[in-house]
Design an enzyme around this catalytic site. Structure first.
Site: not given
Lengths: 306, 306, 306, 306
Positions: D65, D68, D190, D242, D260
């Site tokens: 992530s 992102k 993605y 998160y 993660v």
């Protein structure tokens, strides 16, 4: 006292005509949006073998979610009580395409008539038959006693093209392990079954199975045990009309199932089936004229489960 | 063929006894937690005036949520269709004390049997009667034909002391404008009505009203119109058993209402009422032995709405 | 390079004036609805002891939710890390009065600035002081160095009269065991603290505590440890602006807290506090002119945490 | 006073080692589950061009992530403010893969760091570049100044095979009209971007862009306007961890992003970037040792945004 069903159908059809324009044709896929608002038909079949009807009862329409009853029946007949580990039997209390409850309940749909539940049923059928589409179609043909019943492939294509919500649902449940087969295979079956076209008369004949506690009247074949039939009847009563099941139970008082094609198939256990078609829908996705006329029908005949 | 109800009750009571210990007595208030698990009774009243019973049918127990049926009946008889602007008729699809759906639906409870809905009903009764507690009590006494029925004030005190969720609900709805009276007055009525104590026999007599389409059998007084009675029957069938309504509809196939005191009151329209009491509850708050026995009862008598 | 704050405040105040009429005065209680839209003030206090201001900076207004910062500071100073067992530190992602998340998280509010969280903080203060209202008031007076600060009892009465949502919240949490005191006592404190009236100048002085890492500049008294101050700063940054915290962090880039009275109190750690007041609110409940002007302020001074 | 970063990194690394075994390696895909728990590295880059590091700082790991941030940066640089019509900037207040809020908010994800938001960002990139995968990879290589950075195709395959939740999300949003391209093309981008492998050192260099307000330090190229950089910093601070963003803001007090794979990349605006890697995760999906060490780092250096 003998009820003169034909006379009653003629009376209620007048009210049906007056309600036709109050609804709105489903427009989420182009193929459904094409249907003209100006249709109404009602057909009754009794377990004594009589048939009554008024209006557009021989016009084929897209049965849409009414097909969920047939898929469920087939799945129950194959899997029995095991099925209820993968789908619940309680009303959903949410609009029919909601993902919220599904997330909260770990991918187990509340009941087999919300889209998520019907997709699990489709998955079960894919697991159990070599040619699942043909199997469901033959099953419906057998119940209705009519081999001309078929898929509408233009509707299938249209459903598939606009089926993002159902794609989301089936992937979501696969993430929870509650879809066992390839996602597109399951969706393909689901879209085909929704696209089946039938007439009021064909549906009325097919729904005699449920009025007759799971035994096919035409040849006394036992499709469902009486326990299984009771289960399906209960689910239709409590979950058969999207977010308007309670209202339908009150106004009409019969178990049944509606579809966004404008059809409603209902029945009085031990006595008869009754099917209406009028494509104008209310905000819950149920036929306006259909509900109005069925309410009149149970009032005038004084026949309901209550 | 005439059904030998007494013989059937004796048979099913044996199964009831075997299920007694499988549930758990409600313990959210001390007064209910005191009740011993080891009770079972079943009573049947028919519209022909016959009475049958086996077990603890003359022991008073806390009817709890079964009282919601009586309050609702009184409110409907006073307010008619206007009532449905303030409370819905659809299953909730959520545990019975959930606030989520209530927030989403702007303070209009989904149905009159979730706590929020019953509090609105209490508010309606407060608005319409000078002495609302006395009025509801007299109404129940009239239905059951027994002036000895009363509130249990120790239960009232216990409910009030632990009633934070209900206080939250009623304040929440008052914020949405759906409670018209003083919050504590509404709660006081609500807690009193929940605390009413009745026996299986008294409940069976009272529920004949619903089996008889709104007419009191004892004197033919019309309490509800047949339309109103149908509405109540439909609500009991789709919403009467918390998050287990669909399961109950299938297993038993009768409209009715359960309470966390362990009572279940049900009826077959046009024929009879049947009431069980056994305080051991399942995880949904319904009596384990009660559901088991009622399932046996409708199976052995072959009488259900399906 | 030395920043000419007074000149910058004069520039940004012009933009503030132009935004005054774009918002809407809070009208959920009559006492707030009375305030005229046509107000604007901005005050800056630096840790070097300088003060700058333009506009209505000596007019008292209802600080409303800004008071939650003061209550929280007092509670943290008393309870330390224990406090975070009863209230979370994460953004809520929901409108500020939502019950949904609270139900899901078993009565533990997401953070101390949503109403539920502030009610838990009020409960903590009630548990720890003999005269909790006086204690909070004195605490605020100490931070602002002004004994004239007081409650507005008309606002208290108005809040209490319309406080059904807060009554629902506190009862709901008491049902989960997260309120230890009498519900009305907790609400009384909560409504009083919300009603405190302060001027921009008083708030700017009080917020120097947070700019100064928990040490009162006026006398070097350590009210919070630097760890506790950091915690409060982080909570103000991530949760201080209802459902617009992310937007405020971007546009302004300072930790702070807003109130529906139209005030915004913010600060730059290690440097200064800055407070605006203009009662016209946007849809999130934050002052339109306040946000606009603070954005200009951090742009022109080139001072923000980023 | 000059800070001896190397010495501080050596100190904090000791605490990092002691926390290594307290977490759990991500196991939702086999490729990630293979990684050994026993890794720890930390790297610091300053805007003055200094580099410090201790531990496994040259081992490639799956940035997951953290990618992102890079995709978002590219999308912002292409689309500017238009982007915020399709994705929000507010914390989500829900576990990172929740569908609930997305349904409530009509297919507009709360922020670009929840999976739904990152899928919208991927869709934007697909719309704007001929070879979107190559474009993102080249962009990351430019930021890190290292052309050896690449996708891990085994991770891509593993993500795709287990990507039912992401497939559900992207279909769900396409149903709302917020995905403009073919679903599988968007997912393919993605999954590729998540699979990028980098070392602590490479990430530290790449994150200098954010510490430097959008200007690439190596060649002073302006990738983002300072306003856009501020926006990204605010989003990283409020949404980057998160359901633990508030806790991270308090304990560490730096904007950043976790993955993660066990990486955390953070930065102090105007000064430095700091990156840790240790694959043991806490229940929120953030590296246990990473958070512990970063907290020590900001405490010992007395450098944070607060």
């Amino acid at each position: 006292m003998r009820i003169d069903y034909q006379s009653i159908l003629q009376q209620v059809a007048i009210f049906g005509q007056s309600s036709i324009n109050k609804g709105k044709v489903a427009d989420y896929i182009p193929e459904l949006a094409k249907v003209e608002l100006n249709h109404f038909g009602i057909a009754v079949d009794t377990l004594q073998g009589e048939n009554f009807s008024v209006g557009d009862v021989n016009t084929k329409f897209s049965i849409q979610s009414i097909s969920k009853v047939f898929s469920l029946t087939l799945a129950v007949s194959v899997l029995g009580e095991e099925l209820w580990k993968r789908v619940g039997v309680e009303p959903s209390g949410n609009p029919f395409n909601s993902l919220v409850q599904l997330e909260f309940e770990k991918g187990i749909p509340r009941n087999p008539f919300i889209n998520a539940g019907a997709l699990v049923i489709a998955d079960v059928i894919v697991s159990n038959f070599n040619d699942p589409k043909k199997e469901v179609l033959n099953f419906i043909r057998t119940l209705a006693g009519d081999t001309s019943i078929d898929f509408n492939l233009a509707v299938v294509a249209s459903e598939s093209e606009h089926g993002f919500n159902n794609r989301a649902l089936v992937n979501f449940m696969k993430g929870f392990g509650n879809i066992h087969n390839d996602v597109e295979t399951v969706l393909d079956l689901y879209f085909h079954v929704c696209s089946v076209e039938m007439t009021c008369k064909q549906l009325a004949k097919a729904f005699l199975l449920f009025a007759n506690h799971g035994v096919l009247p035409v040849n006394s074949q036992q499709i469902l045990t009486s326990g299984q039939a009771k289960r399906l009847n209960a689910i239709m009563l409590t979950c058969g009309f999207y977010d308007e099941a309670g209202e339908f139970a009150y106004r009409v008082g019969l178990p049944g199932k509606s579809g966004v094609g404008g059809g409603i198939a209902a029945f009085l256990p031990g006595e008869l089936s009754v099917v209406t078609w009028s494509p104008g829908l209310n905000k819950f996705g149920n036929s306006v004229a259909g509900i109005h006329v069925l309410e009149m029908f149970t009032t005038l005949t004084n026949r309901s489960i209550f």
